[in-house]
Design an enzyme around this catalytic site. Structure first.
Site, PDB file in Angstrom:
ATOM      1  N   ASN A   8       8.681  -2.184   7.703  1.00 59.05           N
ATOM      2  CA  ASN A   8       7.589  -1.214   7.637  1.00 59.05           C
ATOM      3  C   ASN A   8       7.833  -0.227   8.783  1.00 59.05           C
ATOM      4  OD1 ASN A   8       5.202   0.151   7.380  1.00 59.05           O
ATOM      5  ND2 ASN A   8       3.890  -1.653   7.521  1.00 59.05           N
ATOM      6  N   ARG A  90       8.811  -0.834   2.888  1.00 54.90           N
ATOM      7  CA  ARG A  90       7.554  -0.243   2.461  1.00 54.90           C
ATOM      8  C   ARG A  90       7.677   1.278   2.575  1.00 54.90           C
ATOM      9  NH1 ARG A  90       1.957  -1.511   4.727  1.00 54.90           N
ATOM     10  NH2 ARG A  90       0.684  -0.389   3.245  1.00 54.90           N
ATOM     11  N   HIS A 179      -2.383   2.584  -0.500  1.00 50.23           N
ATOM     12  CA  HIS A 179      -2.783   1.167  -0.383  1.00 50.23           C
ATOM     13  C   HIS A 179      -2.524   0.407  -1.686  1.00 50.23           C
ATOM     14  CE1 HIS A 179      -5.950   2.162   2.944  1.00 50.23           C
ATOM     15  NE2 HIS A 179      -4.820   1.761   3.499  1.00 50.23           N
ATOM     16  N   ARG A 240      -9.947   8.895  10.463  1.00 49.52           N
ATOM     17  CA  ARG A 240      -9.907   9.975   9.456  1.00 49.52           C
ATOM     18  C   ARG A 240     -11.291  10.227   8.891  1.00 49.52           C
ATOM     19  NH1 ARG A 240      -5.380   7.003   6.053  1.00 49.52           N
ATOM     20  NH2 ARG A 240      -4.241   6.339   7.898  1.00 49.52           N
ATOM     21  N   GLU A 382       0.218  -7.764   2.538  1.00 49.11           N
ATOM     22  CA  GLU A 382       1.083  -6.777   1.890  1.00 49.11           C
ATOM     23  C   GLU A 382       2.556  -7.111   2.078  1.00 49.11           C
ATOM     24  OE1 GLU A 382      -1.642  -3.958   3.927  1.00 49.11           O
ATOM     25  OE2 GLU A 382      -0.904  -2.577   2.409  1.00 49.11           O
TER      26      GLU A 382
END
Ligand code: ADP
Length: 397
Positions: A8, A90, A179, A240, A382
């Protein structure tokens, strides 16, 4: 043993895990950070054998992978002794091109770089890591697993912005959603936990982490999600803003705020951080409990937005069989879960207060026995999903 090296990567970091595909056990994990910052690189390695943290100059991602390989050697378990059969990368943005995990060759790597236009913060780092990892592990298959791929099943009505068609096409402006790896694995695990076929379920998954999104899933397929062209749209997040009138951005630009500053304000200095001074919900919760009005308002705004999506996706799906909470706040925020679900009794959603508040770490049901909609908490893993999808692709090709 079949293990997968799951990578990742970002523009200045590489996080990795070596996962035994069958047991899901982590054989080792670590990270390299501050890549490209002169003299500031940091390398962390963890395995059953122990932990090592070193500081060294890491000029680029190639040096990062060299440092990772060296940590394994120094720990007495060279990386080629772990039975790694694939490297799973990823990748945040796969555009409209990638609808499934994809074997990486030169052309695929180049396309991931080209998509940096849509994900300037993410895809260049992915590309650099892919090039470096392929050079260090030339004999292993490398697989790209995309955060956007799961949402490629959204209907046109859900992914189209109401813009001039030519303009939207020229600039690739549409909703992609993110996601996806999490929404996919969490909805599948919810079905398994309930022992019901995935194909029969209408699910609403709320991934509430630092980044946050909601997904409407019909029979295992994403039909709507709250993030859009970029991961900025939708829910209130740690840093955010989520949804905001595009006119507010024009207003700031016209008032002389620079494009970079607007970008920073919306992506890095908004959300919980902007409203309260901390991006971490634990701080916000503590401040609200101590009577801080800004923190109380921030939680109200967060919950209000999440409830909008819950209601919207009940409409999109024509009702729901499950509502599933995952990620940092979703898994550890019984108070947030109760606030988000409150007042949805009219559609058959009733939480069980004791179950909701009981500590737990695995998949669990938190709705009342007589609730028509089953509410679950399902941890997101994940990395394990990336490992499984990578191995499945390697086995089938
Ligand atoms: P990311 O999106 O970076 O993967 P996570 O899913 O790990 O993030 O979520 C991190 C966030 O989850 C933290 O910033 C914090 O707000 C929240 N969180 C983590 N643990 C708890 C907890 N015990 N109680 C409340 N919130 C928590």
């Amino acid at each position: 043993m079949n293990a997968v090296l799951v990578v990742n990567s970002g523009s200045s970091s590489i996080k990795y895990q070596v996962i035994d595909e069958r047991s899901g056990d982590r054989l080792a994990q670590g990270l390299v950070e501050r890549i490209g910052e002169r003299g500031a690189g940091r390398v962390v390695y963890r395995s059953a054998a122990g932990e090592a943290v070193t500081e060294q100059d890491i000029p680029d991602h190639s040096a990062g992978f060299a440092a990772i390989v060296e940590e394994f050697r120094a720990a007495g378990t060279p990386i080629d002794s772990l039975g790694i059969v694939a490297v799973g990368h990823r990748v945040v943005h796969g555009g409209s091109d990638f609808i499934a995990p994809t074997m990486i060759d030169d052309a695929v790597a180049q396309r991931i770089l080209d998509l940096a236009e849509l994900a300037p913060l993410h895809n260049p780092g992915h590309y650099a890591a892919i090039v470096a990892a392929r050079a260090v592990f030339p004999d292993l298959p490398h697989v790209a697993v995309f955060d956007t791929a799961f949402h490629q099943t959204m209907p046109e009505s859900a992914y189209t912005y109401a813009l001039d068609r030519g303009l939207a096409a020229e600039h690739g402006i549409r909703r992609y959603g993110f996601h996806g790896i999490s929404h996919q694995v969490v909805s599948r695990r919810a079905a398994t936990h309930l022992d019901r076929p995935l194909e029969s379920l209408r699910q609403i998954v709320l991934h509430l982490g630092n980044g946050a999104s909601v997904c409407a899933i019909d029979g295992g397929r994403s039909v709507d999600t709250s993030m859009g062209l970029t991961p900025l749209e939708g829910l209130v997040m740690g840093t955010r803003s989520g949804n905001i009138d595009a006119g507010a951005i024009l207003h700031l630009l016209r008032r002389g705020v620079s494009i970079d500053d607007v970008d920073r304000e919306l992506n890095k200095r908004a959300g919980f951080l902007g409203m309260t001074g901390s991006n971490d919900f634990r701080d916000v919760r503590a401040a609200a409990a101590a009577g801080d009005e800004a923190a109380t308002l921030a939680i109200d705004v967060y919950v209000h937005r999440a409830r909008h999506y819950l209601g919207a996706y009940l409409a999109v799906l024509g009702g729901a069989d499950t509502v599933v909470f995952t990620a940092g706040l979703g898994e550890n925020g019984p108070d947030l879960r109760a606030l988000i679900c409150a007042g949805f009794e009219w559609c058959g959603l009733r939480l069980d207060q004791a179950k909701n508040e009981a500590p737990g770490s695995g998949a669990r049901v938190i709705s009342a026995d007589d609730s028509e909609i089953t509410v679950l908490v399902v941890p997101a893993d994940e990395e394990a999903e990336i490992a499984q999808q990578s191995i499945a692709l390697v086995a089938s090709s």
